[in-house]
Design an enzyme around this catalytic site. Structure first.
Site, PDB file in Angstrom:
ATOM      1  N   ASP A  33     -15.586  64.996  23.069  1.00  0.00           N
ATOM      2  CA  ASP A  33     -17.029  65.246  23.135  1.00  0.00           C
ATOM      3  C   ASP A  33     -17.705  64.320  24.148  1.00  0.00           C
ATOM      4  O   ASP A  33     -17.253  63.206  24.373  1.00  0.00           O
ATOM      5  CB  ASP A  33     -17.620  65.026  21.736  1.00  0.00           C
ATOM      6  CG  ASP A  33     -18.999  65.633  21.599  1.00  0.00           C
ATOM      7  OD1 ASP A  33     -19.429  66.377  22.504  1.00  0.00           O
ATOM      8  OD2 ASP A  33     -19.658  65.364  20.580  1.00  0.00           O
ATOM      9  N   HIS A  50     -17.063  68.402  32.463  1.00  0.00           N
ATOM     10  CA  HIS A  50     -15.867  69.134  31.977  1.00  0.00           C
ATOM     11  C   HIS A  50     -14.699  68.944  32.940  1.00  0.00           C
ATOM     12  O   HIS A  50     -13.553  68.802  32.530  1.00  0.00           O
ATOM     13  CB  HIS A  50     -16.176  70.626  31.814  1.00  0.00           C
ATOM     14  CG  HIS A  50     -17.240  70.902  30.785  1.00  0.00           C
ATOM     15  ND1 HIS A  50     -17.266  70.283  29.564  1.00  0.00           N
ATOM     16  CD2 HIS A  50     -18.321  71.735  30.800  1.00  0.00           C
ATOM     17  CE1 HIS A  50     -18.313  70.709  28.866  1.00  0.00           C
ATOM     18  NE2 HIS A  50     -18.967  71.593  29.595  1.00  0.00           N
ATOM     19  N   LEU A 144       6.682  66.437  23.526  1.00  0.00           N
ATOM     20  CA  LEU A 144       5.316  66.561  22.990  1.00  0.00           C
ATOM     21  C   LEU A 144       4.880  68.024  22.904  1.00  0.00           C
ATOM     22  O   LEU A 144       5.064  68.786  23.855  1.00  0.00           O
ATOM     23  CB  LEU A 144       4.338  65.809  23.909  1.00  0.00           C
ATOM     24  CG  LEU A 144       2.864  65.922  23.517  1.00  0.00           C
ATOM     25  CD1 LEU A 144       2.551  65.028  22.321  1.00  0.00           C
ATOM     26  CD2 LEU A 144       1.945  65.554  24.681  1.00  0.00           C
TER      27      LEU A 144
END
Ligand code: FPP
Length: 253
Positions: A33, A50, A144
């Site tokens: 955020d 972003h 991962l």
């Protein structure tokens, strides 16, 4: 031919300073955020935040890999984010393609598997294509798991699961007597994944915003005021350190 690995270089030494190697959170979920505020503070359009946030993703994937985290779930776009201006939505929807265009070779080389949770079918074609390509290319990797929550909303996920459970009961594929928490979990997007051990939210907000409501039942929460584009491998490492100090009791004593 030696391949350039821009974000995994020096992978053994760079960021892993944890002492307690047995107590690594297996699954870390992050609410990324603060992109918009980061950009506005600099007089830039929100989307610049972003874009910068996308570059931070690459650093945190690296840090997660270096620390032997097994699953990294990133809240990338919520079912509520469609309410944003179309230009911002369009921009975010182009980021997965851009990210994968730049980093997929490194991710493959480093054994990362890419998956998503959320309503994948409703994403724009070009977003789906880029991600599906990456999913296919990485499906046999066992390092991962990089799990993008895209067009994800937890209440929708739970309603969707309930509807599917009811359908399966009607079709006699499932009986009400055997239905329990474990079986119900198999109807969620996260089927097969362990629940997050650690949830990180950046930017000073302390709420869940419809993220993994079922799966976070016993998760440790860690908040920071740092805006996502300023988040770093070092701060990620701090969160892991603090996680290691927590006593998880799961309701016991
Ligand atoms: C929340 O910040 C962030 C989002 C809704 C988008 C998250 C997307 C990225 C971090 C980039 C995605 C990266 C890849 C690899 C696909 P906000 O816009 O709500 O910030 P604000 O609260 O300051 O307005």
């Amino acid at each position: 031919m030696s391949m350039k690995l821009p974000f995994f270089k020096n992978k053994k030494t760079e960021t892993n300073t944890l002492n307690d190697l047995d107590n690594i959170p297996q699954h870390v979920a992050i609410i990324m955020d603060g992109n918009g505020r980061w950009a506005q503070k600099r007089g830039l359009p929100r989307v610049a935040g972003h874009k910068e946030g996308m570059n931070v993703v690459k650093n945190i994937v690296k840090a997660a890999t270096n620390n032997n985290v097994q699953i990294l779930t990133l809240y990338t776009f919520s079912t509520e984010n469609w309410k944003r201006p179309k230009s911002e939505v369009d921009f975010i929807m182009r980021l997965p393609k851009e990210f994968l265009h730049t980093y997929l070779p490194d991710l493959i080389e480093n054994n990362v598997r890419i998956e998503t949770i959320g309503e994948f079918g409703a994403l724009p074609e070009h977003t789906k294509e880029a991600i599906q390509y990456a999913k296919d290319k990485t499906k046999n990797n066992d390092g991962l798991l990089l799990n993008f929550a895209l067009n994800y909303g937890s209440r929708f996920e739970i309603m969707r699961a309930i509807k599917q459970v009811m359908t399966d009961i009607e079709d006699s594929k499932l009986s009400l007597d055997t239905l329990d928490e474990n079986i119900f979990s198999e109807y969620l997007y996260t089927d097969g994944l362990t629940d997050p051990d650690l949830l990180i939210r950046t930017s000073g907000e302390q709420r869940l915003s419809n993220f993994l409501l079922w799966q976070l039942a016993y998760t440790e929460f860690w908040f920071t005021d740092v805006l996502w584009p300023d988040f770093s491998e070092e701060i990620f490492q701090n969160a892991l350190h603090e996680y290691q100090q927590r006593k998880r009791r799961y309701g016991g004593i």
